[in-house]
Design an enzyme around this catalytic site. Structure first.
Site, PDB file in Angstrom:
ATOM      1  N   PRO A  37       0.782  -0.619  -0.045  1.00 42.29           N
ATOM      2  CA  PRO A  37       0.210  -0.355  -0.180  1.00 42.29           C
ATOM      3  C   PRO A  37       0.415   0.616  -0.159  1.00 42.29           C
ATOM      4  CG  PRO A  37      -0.674  -1.437   1.838  1.00 42.29           C
ATOM      5  CD  PRO A  37       0.358  -2.334   0.753  1.00 42.29           C
ATOM      6  N   LYS A  89      -4.105   6.475  -0.855  1.00 42.64           N
ATOM      7  CA  LYS A  89      -4.297   4.908  -0.564  1.00 42.64           C
ATOM      8  C   LYS A  89      -4.717   4.066  -1.204  1.00 42.64           C
ATOM      9  CE  LYS A  89       0.437   5.540   1.623  1.00 42.64           C
ATOM     10  NZ  LYS A  89       1.344   5.505   3.145  1.00 42.64           N
ATOM     11  N   ARG A 115      -4.278  -9.872   7.630  1.00 47.49           N
ATOM     12  CA  ARG A 115      -4.662  -9.018   8.627  1.00 47.49           C
ATOM     13  C   ARG A 115      -5.876  -9.098   9.490  1.00 47.49           C
ATOM     14  NH1 ARG A 115       1.794  -6.501   9.809  1.00 47.49           N
ATOM     15  NH2 ARG A 115       0.599  -5.858  11.619  1.00 47.49           N
ATOM     16  N   ARG A 146       7.989   3.287  13.329  1.00 46.02           N
ATOM     17  CA  ARG A 146       8.392   2.611  12.308  1.00 46.02           C
ATOM     18  C   ARG A 146       9.910   2.223  11.845  1.00 46.02           C
ATOM     19  NH1 ARG A 146       3.372   2.862   9.430  1.00 46.02           N
ATOM     20  NH2 ARG A 146       4.945   0.613   8.040  1.00 46.02           N
TER      21      ARG A 146
END
Length: 283
Positions: free
Chosen positions: A2, A54, A114, A273
């Site tokens: 994504p 996205k 997920r 991240r």
DNA sequence: TTAAATGTTTAAAT
DNA sequence: CATTTAAACATTTA
């Protein structure tokens, strides 16, 4: 997967194969993934596929749309008698949560291991009521038939950075400040521009802002050219993988030699991240 | 066994 | 109230 190149790749595939098909049935196997009334879209015909950041939107001919966000592991896969390529195994599979039955023996499958993604059935006029779309910032890049170019000016990009004291990588990944960039292209763009991801956005020099502006477009183009990055679960609308993961500059390259100076790429967490950089090249 | 994974989204803290 | 940070979401893989 994504990020902008991946989602745009899916959009193009869906536009090519899906437009013109009529929706005959919708089977929801995982109710939490879908919001809105299925009945509203059965019998409608697909007239277009749009992308906002996205997010993806399938437009129907009855004033309704189906909005998708595939988050990290969503897949939207088209199948018919003629088209059955791809390496996603049998469909439907254990991760198939929604099945759209189309006319002419075709199907559209939504897979999501997920289960972070979402699908919203909504009036086309109400798309902007979806919080994600409502708060989405301008796109960093614009994709046309034969080119990928900047969608915001250098000045606009610089203004966005100058307004934040957060780390530059965190800022460019914030979809409410600039949309389309995610962890892969943010890491690779910063590497290409030789900028330290931790550096505060407002402290970048004019030269650095311009370098980043150009490098981000460069890596997005590269990602798109390779059909997206299939590091995790990304496949295009036909279930085929992309190749950009074979060409990462810095992302997931920890321990490997920097492509410019040869010193080892370091990994650390920034804004929650994984962040990858060459400490020698990126100052 | 523990940590992290292409992304938001929400709760909590500042 | 605006801005940041952390946790949550659910499953697989290193």
């Amino acid at each position: 997967m994504p990020e902008l190149p991946e989602v745009e790749t899916i959009r193009r595939g869906l536009e090519e194969y899906l437009v013109g098909h009529k929706l005959e049935d919708v089977e929801i196997r995982k109710p939490k993934m879908v919001q809105g009334e299925t009945q509203k879209i059965i019998g409608a015909k697909v007239v277009g596929v749009r992308r906002f950041g996205k997010g993806l939107v399938i437009d129907l001919d009855n004033t309704y749309s189906i909005a998708f966000h595939i988050k990290l592991t969503g897949q939207i896969i088209y199948r018919d008698e003629k088209v059955s390529k791809g390496k996603v195994g049998d469909l439907p599979g254990t991760a198939t949560h929604v099945i759209f039955t189309l006319d002419k023996g075709a199907y559209l499958y939504y897979n999501d291991i997920r289960q972070f993604g979402w699908i919203k059935i909504i009036k086309s006029d109400d798309l902007k009521k979806i919080v994600f779309f409502k708060e989405l910032a301008p796109e960093f890049a614009a994709f046309t038939l034969d080119s990928v170019k900047h969608n915001i000016t250098l000045k606009e990009f610089g203004d966005i950075l100058s307004r934040s004291g957060q780390a530059v990588k965190v800022v460019i990944m914030n979809q409410q400040k600039i949309s389309g960039l995610g962890n892969i292209y943010a890491n690779d763009g910063l590497f290409d521009a030789k900028i330290d991801p931790k550096k505060k956005a407002k402290e970048l020099s004019e030269k650095e802002v311009e370098a980043l502006y150009n490098s981000l477009l460069k890596v997005l183009k590269l990602g798109f050219k390779y059909g997206g990055a299939s590091e995790l679960r990304f496949v295009n609308a036909l279930g085929q993988e992309g190749e950009y993961q074979k060409h990462f500059l810095a992302y997931a390259q920890q321990g490997k030699p920097c492509k410019v100076c040869g010193s080892k790429i370091k990994k650390f967490m920034l804004g929650g991240r994984g962040t990858y950089m060459c400490e020698k090249c990126q100052k």
